[in-house]
Write a protein that holds these residues in place. Structure first.
Motif, PDB file in Angstrom:
ATOM      1  N   CYS B 101       7.795  10.513   1.162  1.00 37.44           N
ATOM      2  CA  CYS B 101       6.824   9.901   2.083  1.00 37.44           C
ATOM      3  C   CYS B 101       5.501   9.675   1.359  1.00 37.44           C
ATOM      4  CB  CYS B 101       6.586  10.800   3.300  1.00 37.44           C
ATOM      5  SG  CYS B 101       5.217  10.202   4.331  1.00 37.44           S
ATOM      6  N   PRO B 102       5.023   8.425   1.287  1.00 34.24           N
ATOM      7  CA  PRO B 102       3.753   8.170   0.587  1.00 34.24           C
ATOM      8  C   PRO B 102       2.540   8.702   1.351  1.00 34.24           C
ATOM      9  CG  PRO B 102       4.984   6.122   1.031  1.00 34.24           C
ATOM     10  CD  PRO B 102       5.614   7.195   1.839  1.00 34.24           C
ATOM     11  N   LEU B 165      -2.159   1.353   5.326  1.00 35.99           N
ATOM     12  CA  LEU B 165      -2.408   2.252   4.193  1.00 35.99           C
ATOM     13  C   LEU B 165      -1.279   2.145   3.166  1.00 35.99           C
ATOM     14  CD1 LEU B 165      -3.696   5.379   6.140  1.00 35.99           C
ATOM     15  CD2 LEU B 165      -5.031   3.549   5.064  1.00 35.99           C
ATOM     16  N   LEU B 166      -1.660   2.162   1.911  1.00 31.51           N
ATOM     17  CA  LEU B 166      -0.708   2.146   0.792  1.00 31.51           C
ATOM     18  C   LEU B 166       0.363   1.069   0.975  1.00 31.51           C
ATOM     19  CD1 LEU B 166      -0.253   6.013   0.335  1.00 31.51           C
ATOM     20  CD2 LEU B 166      -1.811   4.482  -0.907  1.00 31.51           C
ATOM     21  N   ASP B 167      -0.125  -0.118   1.297  1.00 31.90           N
ATOM     22  CA  ASP B 167       0.747  -1.267   1.491  1.00 31.90           C
ATOM     23  C   ASP B 167       1.599  -1.556   0.254  1.00 31.90           C
ATOM     24  OD1 ASP B 167       1.382  -2.864   3.532  1.00 31.90           O
ATOM     25  OD2 ASP B 167      -0.391  -4.165   3.423  1.00 31.90           O
ATOM     26  N   GLU B 168       1.027  -1.210  -0.915  1.00 27.80           N
ATOM     27  CA  GLU B 168       1.693  -1.586  -2.164  1.00 27.80           C
ATOM     28  C   GLU B 168       3.002  -0.844  -2.398  1.00 27.80           C
ATOM     29  OE1 GLU B 168      -0.974   0.248  -1.936  1.00 27.80           O
ATOM     30  OE2 GLU B 168      -1.028   1.848  -3.437  1.00 27.80           O
ATOM     31  N   THR B 169       3.283   0.162  -1.584  1.00 30.84           N
ATOM     32  CA  THR B 169       4.546   0.875  -1.759  1.00 30.84           C
ATOM     33  C   THR B 169       5.735   0.034  -1.328  1.00 30.84           C
ATOM     34  OG1 THR B 169       4.364   1.767   0.461  1.00 30.84           O
ATOM     35  CG2 THR B 169       3.516   3.137  -1.327  1.00 30.84           C
TER      36      THR B 169
END
Lengths: 730, 179
Positions: B101-102, B165-169
């Motif tokens: 989980c990021p 949040l942390l869309d790049e994942t």
């Protein structure tokens, strides 16, 4: 030996064993709400806003509290503290049984007592005070709706002495300042019409952190609709972060800014001339008075640039009359607080926003008859004249003056009931006086749910059950639309605690005053009252909140002529009444106390959404959310003191008083010349298992008190602290 | 798959933590554990500052790496939606999902199984908002179906600047923040 040695309750009682945690093994927990759910109407008492909602139990166990959608205080949404209210009930450190101070082998301690013993003790002492000094020598310190039963009992006995620290330690100056100007006060809930405001000005008022539910809701609703927010605060508060203009004012110079704003409104012709012509007295005198207070002058005091002062004044005028210059709530700051509240009221009048949509509205409650009671005995003496005669303009009891009036053999007051207020953490600089009063008084009764420090002075401690276990007086507070709400017990009282009404009734009966509580259960009185307005206790048990139609207008009608309840019948910019009593008829600027040296920072304090004063720190749910406060300092100040984020320091004030260790929070969100603490922490009572020793107590650091000469308020913001890093070993 | 989303207006959030308390009481989350939390992010230098409050939780990702990582299929999607749940009876507490989980949104219960925000699917089933959303005093939190262009969440995302949040994942998180 002292008459009353301070006793820590834990020295008497061993801590109750914690209930074992129930482990359910690896089996899946059932989904919430799938069991037998019982709902009970409640009126929250975690703070005094008293939102109405519903307590749910599931399979007989406490589950949750939610707001009642029919309630305008909450619109169905409780705040952080209200949602955490069950912790008030489950707190294992609650007061559990009556206790009486005894002396054994030269040592004072509390012994558990029966209610009968406690009542007999209290009645005997009250009768002795009556015989030796008179029946009017008892006083009630109160915070919260349950104080009303004790006030009734004492009134019946012949004692009218009554004080709430919420007056002289909190909102008193604004009540008096607004009444001097408009002939009436702001009230509670505050009569700000923020949901319709197009411009809101906050002077040190930190809405959002100060979570008075409907006030925050109406404020946010204005922001959602694009209202302009102007926030004056030495700290980048939550509200400052939502503001078009943040004015990080030099602490204590707010009056200079207010006077300069008046200067701009008048000299640029931005005030509401029709409104002023129709309703207002004293513009000529005010105009002459404010000529000296130019924005350029105000800059030298406040640090706010002149063009910002002009621009913000124009913003206020542009949105007027839908502009609220917010009155604030805790406003006992610098001793000129009534005058500062007057300045806010005067600005409000110039903007024409008193009585106008988006400014200040008229709130309304229900015309609810009082339960018929005997006529009270006539007061033997004027107790206010006796203990606070030098403040004739104070309409209410001044708590610290009542304490002064209880010290010494010739003191007026001889007995105290303290209901729901932890005086030592509420009134600044009062610890020594509490000790002196405890030596003088013939009776000292504390009624509370929790073993706060004040219990250490008591002769008798009476454990009240929490609001979740009792009936309270009907909530009939003024709102935009009138309504009634009733608080029903969701649980049986835990331990040997009892409802406040039951306690007061039994004391009254011991004194032969049972006809003041002429029923078996308080519900009978509530039912009678409700039936007078077409409802009943049964109906309220079903619905919780009952709405009533308004009978008066919210706002002034266009071109309506009105009489105000002032000497002139007009809104008074210039107050002859103040002049008659030897005070400035127009607000003047007094520079605040200056920092003793570079190593002392202004001590500012405020509130957090998670807590109500010091009363919720030990609430297990709310404690978890915020277990201790931090001392906010700017990186430059942190560098000066060689302290870093997260490190513990002690704060030491200008008079050498030191706090408990408190963690440093290094942040850009504060002026480099100031420290900020959330109020309510730093309890030093081991019987408060969670709160004890957590964080710093701002109240203890407030030893220089700037007294308001008009209403006796205790100005608390003239104090300075230096930082003492804790030794690494500590 | 039906996509439920939460949309939170950081311009109106006051960081009061009511969402945290409401979640804890509604879901009977034990002391010391939380399924949601509030982050305060301040940027700038005095006096030019900006503070953003964010109520954070499991993002109920459309592409949930936690679900892909779970070796026992204890993590699953609720009724063909993006709501990610954990079946305690299948969970061995191995912690693979926690690592995957990021957002650090998963927690281990005292009993040993993994738990997390459920978007209050037991309330959603009854047509209610999650407890955090329906308790929020500022009404800055919204919940609904993104596939419906007329839902409040869809309209807000269509009309306001926002971020996740942390869309790049590539997880396609479904909790959005209006900025």
């Amino acid at each position: 030996m002292k008459r009353r040695e301070f006793i820590q309750l834990s020295a008497t009682l061993s801590a109750g064993a914690m209930a074992p945690v129930a482990l359910t093994g690896c089996a899946e927990r059932p989904l919430p709400g799938t069991g037998e759910v019982v709902r009970t109407p409640t009126v929250c008492n975690v703070c005094f806003w008293r939102c109405a909602g519903t307590v749910s139990t599931e399979n007989g166990r406490p589950w949750k509290i939610e707001g009642n959608p029919d309630d305008l205080h909450s619109t169905g949404r409780f705040c952080t503290r209200g949602d955490g209210g069950l912790g008030m009930y489950t707190d294992p450190d609650r007061l559990k049984q009556p206790m009486i101070r005894v002396t054994e082998n030269g040592q004072q301690r509390f012994r558990p007592a029966t209610w009968d013993e406690a009542f007999d003790y209290i009645a005997a002492k009250m009768n002795r005070i009556k015989d030796e000094h008179g029946e009017d020598r008892l006083c009630l310190f109160s915070h919260g709706p349950g104080g009303s039963y004790f006030r009734r009992m004492l009134t019946a006995f012949g004692s009218r002495g009554y004080t709430q620290p919420s007056f002289a330690q909190c909102r008193g100056p604004r009540d008096v300042g607004f009444a001097l100007t408009f002939g009436e006060g702001v009230g509670s809930p505050d009569r700000t019409d923020m949901e319709n405001s197009r411009c809101i000005v906050l002077i040190g008022s930190h809405l959002g952190e100060n979570l008075h539910n409907s006030q925050v809701q109406t404020w946010i609703s204005a922001l959602r609709k694009g209202a302009t927010l102007i926030t004056v605060d030495p700290r980048f508060s939550v509200a400052a972060g939502k503001s078009k203009h943040w004015l990080p004012i030099k602490p204590g110079t707010d009056m200079a800014l207010l006077l300069a704003w008046m200067h701009v409104l008048i000299n640029e012709g931005l005030y509401d001339a029709d409104y002023v012509d129709r309703y207002v007295n004293g513009l000529d005198k005010l105009t002459a008075h404010v000529q000296q207070f130019t924005p350029e002058w105000a800059f030298t005091q406040t640090g706010i640039r002149p063009e910002v002062i002009r621009e913000t004044a124009r913003e206020m005028a542009k949105a007027a009359p839908a502009t609220v210059v917010h009155p604030g709530r805790h406003v006992t700051w610098y001793g000129d607080d009534t005058q500062r509240s007057r300045a806010i009221a005067i600005l409000t009048a110039l903007l024409g926003s008193w009585g106008r949509e988006g400014g200040y509205l008229a709130m309304e409650n229900v015309n609810l008859p009082r339960y018929p009671l005997p006529d009270p005995p006539a007061p033997k003496n004027n107790w206010m004249q006796a203990v606070q005669g030098e403040y004739p303009l104070a309409p209410a009891g001044i708590a610290q003056k009542v304490i002064d009036g209880s010290i010494g053999d010739d003191a007026f007051f001889k007995g105290w009931f303290v209901y729901g207020t932890n005086l030592g953490y509420t009134i600044p600089g009062v610890t020594e006086k509490l000790q002196q009063a405890a030596q003088s008084l013939d009776l000292f009764v504390v009624v509370d749910t929790m073993p706060y420090a004040i219990t250490g002075y008591a002769d008798v401690i009476l454990p009240e059950c929490t609001y979740l276990e009792r009936l309270d007086p009907i909530r009939n507070s003024p709102e935009r639309e009138p309504s009634l709400a009733v608080n029903f017990p969701a649980f049986e009282p835990k331990y040997d605690s009892k409802p406040g009404w039951w306690i007061a009734k039994h004391i009254a009966e011991r004194l032969g005053l049972g006809d003041w509580f002429p029923w078996k259960d308080y519900g009978e009185e509530l039912d009678w009252q409700l039936r007078q307005v077409g409802s009943s206790l049964d109906e309220m048990r079903r619905i919780g909140v009952k709405k009533f139609p308004r009978t008066t207008p919210k706002y002034f009608a266009p071109n309506e002529n009105r009489q105000f309840n002032t000497g002139s019948g007009k809104i008074e910019l210039h107050s002859d009444l103040l002049a008659d009593y030897g005070h400035d008829p127009l607000p003047v600027y007094t520079p605040p106390p200056t920092r003793p040296d570079e190593k002392h920072l202004h001590l500012n304090y405020g509130r957090a959404a998670a807590h109500t004063f010091g009363r919720t720190i030990n609430n297990p749910t709310l404690f978890e959310l915020m277990p201790e406060n931090t001392a906010w300092v700017h990186p430059v100040a942190a560098g000066d003191f060689g302290v870093s984020n997260g490190e513990y320091v002690r704060l030491k004030n200008q008079d050498g008083v030191e706090s408990l260790p408190v963690r440093i929070r290094v942040t850009q969100r504060i002026r480099p010349d100031s420290v900020y603490l959330v109020h309510g922490f730093g309890h030093k009572e081991s019987q408060l298992g969670l709160a004890n020793g957590r964080g710093a107590d701002d109240q203890g650091l407030i030893t220089r008190i700037l007294v308001d000469p008009i209403m006796g308020g205790t100005g608390m913001r003239g104090n300075f602290v230096t930082l003492i890093p804790e030794e690494a070993s500590a | 798959m039906i996509r439920y989303a939460m949309v939170i207006d950081t311009k109106l959030c006051i960081g009061c933590g009511d969402c945290v308390v409401a979640c804890k009481t509604e879901n009977k989350v034990p002391a010391g554990l939380n399924r949601d939390w509030v982050v305060e992010a301040t940027t700038g230098t005095y006096p030019n500052l900006k503070t953003e409050f964010r109520s954070e939780r499991c993002n109920h990702c459309a592409k949930p790496t936690c679900l892909y990582a779970c070796p026992t299929a204890a993590t699953y999607r609720w009724e063909d939606t993006n709501i990610v749940l954990v079946d305690p009876n299948k969970c061995t507490g191995c912690g693979a999902c926690i690592a995957a989980c990021p957002y650090d949104a998963r927690l281990i219960m005292n009993e040993g199984y993994v738990s997390k925000c459920t978007f209050c699917h037991h309330r959603v089933e009854q047509g209610l908002d999650p407890a955090c959303v329906s308790s929020c005093p500022t009404r800055c939190m919204h919940f609904g179906v993104l596939d419906d262009p007329n839902s409040t969440v869809s309209k807000l995302l269509a009309s306001r600047e926002h971020k996740a949040l942390l869309d790049e994942t590539g997880n396609e998180p479904q909790v959005y923040f209006l900025t």
